[in-house]
Design a protein around this motif. Structure first.
Motif, short mmCIF file in Angstrom:
data_model
loop_
_atom_site.label_atom_id
_atom_site.label_comp_id
_atom_site.label_asym_id
_atom_site.label_seq_id
_atom_site.Cartn_x
_atom_site.Cartn_y
_atom_site.Cartn_z
N ALA A 80 -5.92 -2.34 -1.88
CA ALA A 80 -4.95 -3.06 -1.05
C ALA A 80 -4.90 -2.46 0.35
CB ALA A 80 -3.57 -3.02 -1.69
N GLY A 81 -4.99 -1.15 0.45
CA GLY A 81 -4.98 -0.50 1.76
C GLY A 81 -6.23 -0.81 2.57
N THR A 140 -0.30 1.58 6.82
CA THR A 140 -1.37 1.37 5.85
C THR A 140 -2.17 2.65 5.63
OG1 THR A 140 -1.51 -0.93 6.52
CG2 THR A 140 -3.35 -0.07 5.29
N THR A 142 0.83 -1.20 0.00
CA THR A 142 0.00 0.00 0.00
C THR A 142 0.86 1.25 0.00
OG1 THR A 142 -1.73 -1.18 1.19
CG2 THR A 142 -1.84 1.21 1.22
N LEU A 167 -2.53 4.54 2.22
CA LEU A 167 -3.90 4.67 1.72
C LEU A 167 -4.24 6.11 1.37
CD1 LEU A 167 -6.46 2.97 1.27
CD2 LEU A 167 -7.05 3.40 3.63
N GLY A 179 -3.99 0.71 -4.94
CA GLY A 179 -3.51 1.05 -3.60
C GLY A 179 -4.64 1.25 -2.62
#
Length: 100
Positions: A61-62, A78, A31, A82, A58
């Protein structure tokens, strides 16, 4: 009483509970990397496709990394990644979106 802090590994900040979390750490690092790429590519309007897609991946995934995170260090990394991914995604969309 003052205690000595031992620095054992760079990822020891992420594993503050003393256990290994390879999946959660991987999501936090991915991330952060995707957010960094999205923010850097957001500065050039010609790279809006790269910034938009890396920002979108991203963000996803975050979000998953935040959901499965086990420690505060993982959550901190994270959230920073993010936010960077979201910033890059929004600027990429503002410059032209997900398609060329």
């Amino acid at each position: 009483m003052a205690q000595a802090v031992r620095w054992t590994h760079p990822l020891s900040y992420l594993n503050t509970d003393g256990k290994r979390h390879p999946v959660e750490n991987s999501f936090a690092a991915a991330t952060m990397l995707l957010g960094l790429v999205a923010v850097i590519s957001a500065w050039w309007p010609g790279l809006h496709v790269l910034g938009s897609w890396t920002g979108l991946v991203g963000i996803l995934a975050g979000a998953w990394g935040q959901y499965i995170s086990a420690t505060t260090g993982e959550r901190f990394v994270t959230i920073i990644g993010l936010g960077a991914a979201a910033f890059g995604f929004y600027l990429g969309v503002a410059h032209g979106g997900l398609v060329p």
